[in-house]
Design a protein around this motif. Structure first.
Motif, PDB file in Angstrom:
ATOM      1  N   LYS A  82       9.480   4.989   5.214  1.00  0.00           N
ATOM      2  CA  LYS A  82       8.940   4.489   3.968  1.00  0.00           C
ATOM      3  C   LYS A  82      10.066   4.316   2.954  1.00  0.00           C
ATOM      4  CE  LYS A  82       5.545   5.561   0.376  1.00  0.00           C
ATOM      5  NZ  LYS A  82       4.539   6.540  -0.114  1.00  0.00           N
ATOM      6  N   SER A 124       4.525  -2.649  -2.064  1.00  0.00           N
ATOM      7  CA  SER A 124       3.568  -1.598  -2.398  1.00  0.00           C
ATOM      8  C   SER A 124       3.497  -1.333  -3.899  1.00  0.00           C
ATOM      9  CB  SER A 124       3.936  -0.298  -1.664  1.00  0.00           C
ATOM     10  OG  SER A 124       5.248   0.117  -2.009  1.00  0.00           O
ATOM     11  N   ASP A 161      -2.998   3.729  -7.849  1.00  0.00           N
ATOM     12  CA  ASP A 161      -3.042   4.613  -6.682  1.00  0.00           C
ATOM     13  C   ASP A 161      -4.196   5.596  -6.860  1.00  0.00           C
ATOM     14  OD1 ASP A 161      -0.680   3.427  -5.836  1.00  0.00           O
ATOM     15  OD2 ASP A 161       0.585   4.930  -6.791  1.00  0.00           O
ATOM     16  N   LYS A 179      -4.346   9.510  -3.032  1.00  0.00           N
ATOM     17  CA  LYS A 179      -3.028   9.653  -2.415  1.00  0.00           C
ATOM     18  C   LYS A 179      -2.632   8.494  -1.506  1.00  0.00           C
ATOM     19  CE  LYS A 179      -2.830  14.706  -2.596  1.00  0.00           C
ATOM     20  NZ  LYS A 179      -2.616  15.961  -1.815  1.00  0.00           N
ATOM     21  N   LYS A 180      -3.535   8.028  -0.649  1.00  0.00           N
ATOM     22  CA  LYS A 180      -3.172   7.036   0.359  1.00  0.00           C
ATOM     23  C   LYS A 180      -3.692   5.633   0.048  1.00  0.00           C
ATOM     24  CE  LYS A 180      -1.187  10.068   3.083  1.00  0.00           C
ATOM     25  NZ  LYS A 180       0.261  10.022   3.362  1.00  0.00           N
ATOM     26  N   TYR A 199      -5.141   0.986   2.466  1.00  0.00           N
ATOM     27  CA  TYR A 199      -4.998   2.382   2.857  1.00  0.00           C
ATOM     28  C   TYR A 199      -3.816   2.458   3.820  1.00  0.00           C
ATOM     29  CZ  TYR A 199      -5.715   6.855   5.171  1.00  0.00           C
ATOM     30  OH  TYR A 199      -5.528   8.118   5.682  1.00  0.00           O
ATOM     31  N   ASN A 200      -2.945   3.440   3.585  1.00  0.00           N
ATOM     32  CA  ASN A 200      -1.722   3.486   4.383  1.00  0.00           C
ATOM     33  C   ASN A 200      -1.299   4.933   4.601  1.00  0.00           C
ATOM     34  OD1 ASN A 200       0.804   3.132   5.542  1.00  0.00           O
ATOM     35  ND2 ASN A 200       1.405   1.497   4.135  1.00  0.00           N
ATOM     36  N   ASN A 201      -1.248   5.329   5.858  1.00  0.00           N
ATOM     37  CA  ASN A 201      -0.605   6.590   6.185  1.00  0.00           C
ATOM     38  C   ASN A 201       0.398   6.331   7.303  1.00  0.00           C
ATOM     39  OD1 ASN A 201      -1.926   6.632   8.691  1.00  0.00           O
ATOM     40  ND2 ASN A 201      -3.523   8.028   7.984  1.00  0.00           N
ATOM     41  N   ARG A 202       0.890   7.385   7.910  1.00  0.00           N
ATOM     42  CA  ARG A 202       1.963   7.210   8.884  1.00  0.00           C
ATOM     43  C   ARG A 202       1.525   6.429  10.114  1.00  0.00           C
ATOM     44  NH1 ARG A 202       6.030  11.983  11.053  1.00  0.00           N
ATOM     45  NH2 ARG A 202       7.005  10.778  12.727  1.00  0.00           N
ATOM     46  N   GLU A 206      -2.925   1.560   8.876  1.00  0.00           N
ATOM     47  CA  GLU A 206      -2.958   0.721   7.679  1.00  0.00           C
ATOM     48  C   GLU A 206      -4.231  -0.105   7.719  1.00  0.00           C
ATOM     49  OE1 GLU A 206      -0.128  -2.471   5.326  1.00  0.00           O
ATOM     50  OE2 GLU A 206      -0.233  -2.565   7.509  1.00  0.00           O
TER      51      GLU A 206
END
Length: 756
Positions: free
Chosen positions: A77, A116, A511, A514-515, A567-570, A573
């Motif tokens: 990131k 982002s 935001d 968090k995600k 929505y985005n995490n490791r 998406e």
């Protein structure tokens, strides 16, 4: 204007000649190990460096001011930080892993934020990535971007369509200046080769605040390849072969940079024979060839940098009209076009202690020649085989159409000193354009167009959200010259028109949980009628109709609402983008039911309209299978005329695209990938009154690629197969649909890149 520039130059010479630097180390947040070859980049300065094998960097030569510093690496990131100079900053940065592609810097919007961080939703695609998917041309490549399609005439002619709008409603920028090449014409393409284009940014929706008229539907922003980092050089050769058209594309480039002076050059050549459709028939005269040259120089002073770029493009493009002679000849037969584009841009930035002035100047020249069968309409089919041999005789004749378009443009933006969390920009923008005719046929008269616009926009940054807003005023003046005799074909009376418009936009990015990232934008836009819509009085073989303009047309004026959620995490998406666009005085062609010289007569008219739709998608990267990616996107657009509840013509069909991709990491397999894509295009039954519905179809595409070294030289191979099952299909946006001509069948692309 001159006083403003002279004052800016005086301020620049009185500023301190700074030599600030920023240094530090970049490490992996999980493993606490250094990250080699991470990119350290300051977008507004276009200045960057890579970390060494120990993850360390030292970026020098930074003038006084406040700049956004971006640190990025594939698989992580990005890190973004605003740094003020004068100071010698020392950073210790830990990057966290991210399965989703690297976040890129957006340059088509004025504050150079990461995707982002951007308030306005902008989609960016790397051209090299599009090439790995088998794109034959730049127009073909952009159709792979979510929300973007192509209005095509075969494979050699394509124009961008953004959420159902095209032509003069989509503004194209290249080298930082607007591209002007008679966008009203559907029978020629962008006139830019993909060689030397690094990435594409798409603003989906009105961008009149930033760009003025003709950005009502969106902006296609082409970013040229960057110069080499300071004190480095690079050379590369790229080769592509396409089985369907027996086509090839080659380009080679070299770039070298010292500490202050930078230089690059790239040449390209492309040649294709007629394409073969899924029914095993070649589409006669769909052949085309292209030569392209791009070069640039840049020089950085302590408080001033300037960049000069030049692009020349020459192309010969056949205009397909039927399925006739079946051969692999490459020389176009009648009708065909010769196009010459010259693009010259000068981009300069003056840096003061806490502010800066951007000065972008541009010149474009577009020469459009069209050769037609003026005296060969009575040829019967037995003579068709002689057309190839007669091509050079036709070429020696004068072109039926000979149009010369020259455009001078300017764009000045002053970035005020940052006041608390406020960033503010004011700007002046405009152009002067002349159109001249030298052929025996006239589509539009000799004319001049002058634009002037003034704008102001601000960005307010908060802890977990951002607010951006702005306002703009534009004036366009169009003056035409008398041509022809009253009552006859190609008669153009003198007209003098003035168009004015105020436009505004506002957007909020936030935001939450968090995600999640949410964006809400509302913007107005406008488009003044083009010369074709105002003055047309004639037809030609490329259009296959007789068009009549109206000098009383009003501005198109629109308001668009956009809502997006991400929505985005490791490992996952998700995104959903929706829009509603209402356009007053929408201009379109309406058949009159009459015929002139056996051609149907179409006249321009206006009607209020609305378009709505959006895109949704998922990108899954399972934790237990690090090398696997699954992507799926769905796109839809609906366009309607409000007064009569009819559908707008040339609206793309809904599509669903599913891709399974594998990417291997590690020293030996870092550039190895494979993918399988199933793209389904649904029935298009919501068609204009004089359109026919288009049937659904599904295409299967696949590709693999890897890199290796031969004699210590990095070599990258790829192979892509599109339309693997050789499906017979016709796109709803194909201009050959009315002739019953299918789109391209199975095509295998073999690509090779050699880095020297």
């Amino acid at each position: 204007m001159k006083k403003l520039i002279l004052l800016s130059l005086l301020l620049a010479t009185t500023s301190l000649f700074a030599q600030n630097s920023v240094k530090g180390i970049v490490t992996d947040a999980d493993m606490h190990s250094p990250i080699p070859f991470a990119t350290i980049y300051i977008p507004t300065l276009e200045k960057g460096i890579n970390t060494d094998v120990d993850g360390r960097f030292n970026l020098t030569g930074i003038p006084n001011g406040r700049y956004q510093l971006i640190i990025s690496a594939i698989g992580f990131k990005p890190f973004s930080k605003l740094i003020s100079f004068p100071s010698d900053a020392i950073l210790k940065v830990e990057l966290t892993h991210a399965a989703i592609e690297m976040d890129e810097v957006i340059v088509s919007t004025p504050f150079h934020k990461l995707q982002s961080e951007n308030v306005m939703k902008v989609t960016q695609a790397n051209v090299q990535t599009l090439k790995t998917q088998g794109a034959m041309t730049l127009s073909d490549g952009i159709s792979q971007i979510s929300g973007v399609e192509t209005l095509s005439t075969g494979v050699g002619i394509g124009k961008p369509v953004i959420r159902g709008l095209s032509g003069n409603r989509v503004l194209v920028y290249t080298q930082g200046i607007r591209l002007e090449n008679q966008q009203f014409g559907g029978e020629h393409g962008l006139g830019i080769n993909d060689a030397g284009i690094e990435s594409i940014e798409v603003i989906k929706g009105p961008a009149s605040l930033l760009y003025g008229s003709d950005a009502l539907g969106g902006v296609l922003y082409l970013n040229p390849e960057k110069f080499a980092p300071s004190n480095t050089h690079k050379a590369d050769v790229n080769l592509d072969y396409y089985t369907n058209t027996d086509g090839y594309s080659t380009n080679a480039g070299f770039k070298k940079s010292a500490e202050r002076f930078k230089f690059l050059i790239r040449g390209a050549h492309t040649s294709h024979a007629d394409y073969k459709a899924g029914n095993d028939l070649y589409t006669t005269n769909s052949r085309f060839s292209e030569y392209d040259l791009k070069t640039g120089i840049s020089y950085n002073f302590d408080n001033f940098q300037t960049e000069l770029r030049y692009n020349y493009n020459h192309s010969e493009i056949g205009i397909p009209e039927q399925v006739g002679d079946q051969n692999k000849h490459r020389t176009p037969i009648l009708p065909y076009q010769e196009l010459d584009n010259h693009i010259l841009s000068l981009k300069s930035v003056l840096y003061f202690d806490t502010s800066s002035l951007d000065i972008n100047l541009g010149y474009t020249s577009n020469k459009r020649l069209e050769f037609e069968e003026h005296h060969h309409h009575d040829h019967d089919e037995e003579h068709e085989h002689h057309e190839e041999e007669e091509h050079h005789d036709h070429a020696a004749e004068e072109a039926a159409l000979d149009m010369r378009l020259r455009t001078l443009s300017y764009n000045l933006q002053y970035h005020f000193p940052k006041l608390g969390n406020f960033e503010t920009i004011i700007g002046l923008q405009g152009m002067h354009q002349t159109n001249e005719n030298f052929g025996e046929e006239l589509l539009i008269p000799d004319a001049s167009t002058t634009d002037f616009g003034v704008m102001a926009t601000s960005h307010y940054h908060m802890e977990n959200s951002d607010l951006q807003f702005g306002i703009r005023y534009d004036n366009r003046k169009i003056d035409t010259k008398l041509a022809g005799e009253e009552g006859g074909e190609s008669y153009f009376p003198v007209i003098s028109k003035n168009y004015n418009s105020f436009n505004a936009s506002a957007g909020y990015r936030f935001d939450f949980l968090k995600k999640f990232i949410g964006r809400v934008n509302v913007a107005s836009g406008f488009r003044a009628p083009n010369l074709s819509e105002l003055t047309s009085n004639g037809g030609h073989s490329g259009a296959n109709r007789y068009e009549i303009g109206r000098s009383d047309l009003d501005n198109e004026q629109n308001i668009q609402f956009d809502l997006s959620l991400e929505y985005n995490n490791r490992h996952l998406e998700l995104f959903a983008n929706g829009f509603y666009n209402t356009i007053n005085n929408f201009i379109y062609l309406q058949p009159t039911g009459e015929f002139i010289n056996e051609s149907p007569v179409y006249q321009y008219t206006q009607n209020d309209s609305e378009l709505y739709g959006g895109e949704v998608g998922i990108h899954l990267h399972p934790h237990a299978i690090e090398w696997l990616h699954f992507e799926s996107t769905y796109e839809m657009v609906v366009g309607k005329l409000l007064d009569n509840d009819q559908y707008i013509p040339l609206i793309p069909a809904n599509t669903l695209s599913n891709t399974l991709r594998i990417e291997f990491e590690g020293k030996k397999l870092s550039d190895t990938y494979a993918f399988l894509t199933l793209k389904s295009t649904f029935n298009q039954n919501k068609v204009g009154t004089f359109e026919d519905p288009t049937n659904a179809y599904t295409l299967l595409n696949a590709g693999v690629g890897t890199s290796t070294e031969i004699l210590d030289l990095p070599i990258y191979f790829r192979i892509t197969a599109n339309n693997i099952f050789d499906t017979e299909y016709i796109s709803h946006l194909s201009r050959l649909k009315t002739d019953g001509i299918y789109n391209i069948g199975r095509n295998i692309n073999l690509g090779l890149t050699l880095t020297l």
